[in-house]
Write a protein that holds these residues in place. Structure first.
Motif, PDB file in Angstrom:
ATOM      1  N   LYS A 164       0.566  -4.140 -13.762  1.00 55.37           N
ATOM      2  CA  LYS A 164       1.214  -5.171 -14.574  1.00 55.37           C
ATOM      3  C   LYS A 164       2.325  -4.543 -15.413  1.00 55.37           C
ATOM      4  N   LYS A 165       2.092  -3.304 -15.867  1.00 51.98           N
ATOM      5  CA  LYS A 165       3.105  -2.582 -16.651  1.00 51.98           C
ATOM      6  C   LYS A 165       4.082  -1.825 -15.766  1.00 51.98           C
ATOM      7  N   GLU A 166       3.570  -1.283 -14.687  1.00 47.66           N
ATOM      8  CA  GLU A 166       4.374  -0.456 -13.786  1.00 47.66           C
ATOM      9  C   GLU A 166       4.360  -1.102 -12.397  1.00 47.66           C
ATOM     10  N   SER A 167       5.184  -2.103 -12.225  1.00 47.29           N
ATOM     11  CA  SER A 167       5.221  -2.862 -10.977  1.00 47.29           C
ATOM     12  C   SER A 167       5.702  -2.002  -9.817  1.00 47.29           C
ATOM     13  N   VAL A 168       5.098  -2.200  -8.662  1.00 46.20           N
ATOM     14  CA  VAL A 168       5.543  -1.522  -7.444  1.00 46.20           C
ATOM     15  C   VAL A 168       6.273  -2.503  -6.518  1.00 46.20           C
ATOM     16  N   ASP A 169       6.526  -3.720  -7.004  1.00 46.75           N
ATOM     17  CA  ASP A 169       7.150  -4.751  -6.175  1.00 46.75           C
ATOM     18  C   ASP A 169       8.554  -4.361  -5.718  1.00 46.75           C
ATOM     19  N   GLY A 170       9.314  -3.706  -6.578  1.00 45.11           N
ATOM     20  CA  GLY A 170      10.652  -3.253  -6.200  1.00 45.11           C
ATOM     21  C   GLY A 170      10.601  -2.175  -5.126  1.00 45.11           C
ATOM     22  N   ILE A 171       9.603  -1.299  -5.218  1.00 45.14           N
ATOM     23  CA  ILE A 171       9.440  -0.254  -4.196  1.00 45.14           C
ATOM     24  C   ILE A 171       9.064  -0.901  -2.865  1.00 45.14           C
ATOM     25  N   ALA A 172       8.196  -1.914  -2.908  1.00 47.12           N
ATOM     26  CA  ALA A 172       7.825  -2.630  -1.685  1.00 47.12           C
ATOM     27  C   ALA A 172       9.064  -3.287  -1.066  1.00 47.12           C
ATOM     28  N   ALA A 173       9.900  -3.896  -1.901  1.00 41.87           N
ATOM     29  CA  ALA A 173      11.139  -4.521  -1.407  1.00 41.87           C
ATOM     30  C   ALA A 173      12.068  -3.462  -0.805  1.00 41.87           C
ATOM     31  N   ALA A 200       0.840  -1.208   0.000  1.00 45.86           N
ATOM     32  CA  ALA A 200       0.000   0.000   0.000  1.00 45.86           C
ATOM     33  C   ALA A 200       0.873   1.255   0.000  1.00 45.86           C
ATOM     34  N   GLU A 201       1.920   1.257   0.802  1.00 47.21           N
ATOM     35  CA  GLU A 201       2.830   2.401   0.840  1.00 47.21           C
ATOM     36  C   GLU A 201       3.581   2.545  -0.483  1.00 47.21           C
ATOM     37  N   ALA A 202       3.970   1.414  -1.086  1.00 47.37           N
ATOM     38  CA  ALA A 202       4.658   1.444  -2.380  1.00 47.37           C
ATOM     39  C   ALA A 202       3.752   2.034  -3.457  1.00 47.37           C
ATOM     40  N   LYS A 203       2.475   1.684  -3.431  1.00 45.74           N
ATOM     41  CA  LYS A 203       1.529   2.240  -4.405  1.00 45.74           C
ATOM     42  C   LYS A 203       1.377   3.741  -4.204  1.00 45.74           C
ATOM     43  N   ALA A 204       1.336   4.198  -2.967  1.00 43.57           N
ATOM     44  CA  ALA A 204       1.228   5.637  -2.689  1.00 43.57           C
ATOM     45  C   ALA A 204       2.448   6.381  -3.226  1.00 43.57           C
TER      46      ALA A 204
END
Length: 158
Positions: free
Chosen positions: A120-129, A104-108
């Motif tokens: 799917k195009k702009e992943s936030v997984d790296g920001i979450a990590a 949620a914080e990564a999406k913000a």
């Protein structure tokens, strides 16, 4: 422990993608890397080996997705299994980190930077990590990956 850990990699475990971030304890900061694809939570181990070889981390940090009420989710068990597989394969110390609300914080952060809601195009997984790793750098508790989740995380029964 933070005195011996100079370089670390963090992972935001997922069944389709695994977010990765690299960071250093001296500054306590991390940078998101490109996530890697996974099939039902299983990564391309060769691709992962290349990343670990390139960054030569002293520690690997795996986010544990607990439920909001502190109970252990099914994904938390899968993330711990992933952590233990990392430890077995690469012989690098692996630690667990509570990652509630990191996505949620990564999406913000992503939206604040002008990102779209097409994850799917702009992943936030790296920001979450990245958030997981920076939290770990700022935390005094070190939970080795082989630790039973119930011994540290089942907050509902604490």
């Amino acid at each position: 422990m933070s005195n011996t850990v100079k370089q670390a990699l963090a992972f935001d475990f997922g069944t389709l993608r695994i977010g990765i971030a690299a960071g250093q304890s001296i500054t306590g900061t991390a940078t998101p890397l490109e996530p890697i694809a996974a099939r039902d939570g299983i990564p391309n181990w060769d691709q992962l080996a290349k990343i670990i070889s390139e960054w030569t981390p002293d520690a690997l940090i795996i986010g544990i997705p607990l439920n909001y009420d502190g109970t252990i989710s099914d994904m938390a068990y899968r993330a711990r299994k992933f952590a233990n597989r990392l430890h077995e394969r690469y012989k690098v110390p692996c630690f667990l980190m509570d990652e509630r609300l990191s996505t949620a914080e990564a999406k913000a952060i992503h939206f604040a930077a002008g990102g779209s809601d097409n994850f799917k195009k702009e992943s936030v997984d790296g920001i979450a990590a990245q958030l997981i790793l920076e939290s770990w750098f700022n935390c005094d508790i070190r939970i080795p990956s082989h630790t039973r989740l119930e011994d540290v995380y089942d907050l509902k029964h604490a």
